[in-house]
Design a protein around this motif. Structure first.
Motif, PDB file in Angstrom:
ATOM      1  N   SER A  73      -2.066  -8.444 -20.422  1.00 27.02           N
ATOM      2  CA  SER A  73      -3.247  -9.008 -21.068  1.00 27.02           C
ATOM      3  C   SER A  73      -2.830  -9.615 -22.396  1.00 27.02           C
ATOM      4  O   SER A  73      -2.107  -8.981 -23.169  1.00 27.02           O
ATOM      5  N   VAL A  77      -7.363 -11.293 -25.153  1.00 27.15           N
ATOM      6  CA  VAL A  77      -8.153 -10.447 -24.250  1.00 27.15           C
ATOM      7  C   VAL A  77      -8.283  -9.041 -24.822  1.00 27.15           C
ATOM      8  O   VAL A  77      -9.366  -8.460 -24.823  1.00 27.15           O
ATOM      9  N   ARG A  80     -10.775  -8.995 -27.607  1.00 25.42           N
ATOM     10  CA  ARG A  80     -12.144  -9.110 -27.106  1.00 25.42           C
ATOM     11  C   ARG A  80     -12.668  -7.744 -26.650  1.00 25.42           C
ATOM     12  O   ARG A  80     -13.810  -7.384 -26.920  1.00 25.42           O
ATOM     13  N   TYR A  81     -11.827  -6.962 -25.947  1.00 22.28           N
ATOM     14  CA  TYR A  81     -12.245  -5.623 -25.511  1.00 22.28           C
ATOM     15  C   TYR A  81     -12.457  -4.692 -26.696  1.00 22.28           C
ATOM     16  O   TYR A  81     -13.406  -3.913 -26.728  1.00 22.28           O
ATOM     17  N   PHE A  86     -14.893  -1.726 -25.686  1.00 20.59           N
ATOM     18  CA  PHE A  86     -14.337  -1.321 -24.393  1.00 20.59           C
ATOM     19  C   PHE A  86     -15.383  -1.269 -23.294  1.00 20.59           C
ATOM     20  O   PHE A  86     -15.336  -0.427 -22.432  1.00 20.59           O
ATOM     21  N   ARG A  87     -16.341  -2.163 -23.313  1.00 22.76           N
ATOM     22  CA  ARG A  87     -17.376  -2.175 -22.258  1.00 22.76           C
ATOM     23  C   ARG A  87     -16.891  -2.898 -21.046  1.00 22.76           C
ATOM     24  O   ARG A  87     -16.201  -3.793 -20.990  1.00 22.76           O
TER      25      ARG A  87
END
Length: 87
Positions: A73, A77, A80-81, A86-87
């Motif tokens: 990743s 990315v 963004r998490y 962490f959804r």
């Protein structure tokens, strides 16, 4: 009912932090015999190994394992998490 194989599952990650580069995840499933084969091939902690030796061992793992997978990743990315909880 047939016999079930006993597998060892190993999971690891490598990365230098989202600011520096990608996060790479790997998972592998091995039978006891496959574990013995990889130990005999010299598999231990990869950190002190030269890149060429790590690549050779990675090929041996993929060829020997019951199952293996890798995923990378990008830092974008990962960020963004983290920002999204962490959804």
């Amino acid at each position: 009912m047939g016999e079930t194989a006993k597998l060892t599952l190993g999971v690891d990650e490598a990365g230098r932090g989202a600011q520096i580069g990608p996060l790479v995840l790997a998972a592998v499933a091995l039978t006891p015999e496959q574990c013995d084969l990889l130990l005999a091939a010299g598999l231990r902690d990869s950190k002190p190994l030269a890149a060429r030796r790590r690549r050779a061992l990675a090929a041996t793992i993929r060829a020997s394992a019951s199952w293996a997978a890798t995923e990378a990743s990008s830092s974008r990315v990962v960020d963004r998490y983290v920002a999204g909880g962490f959804r």
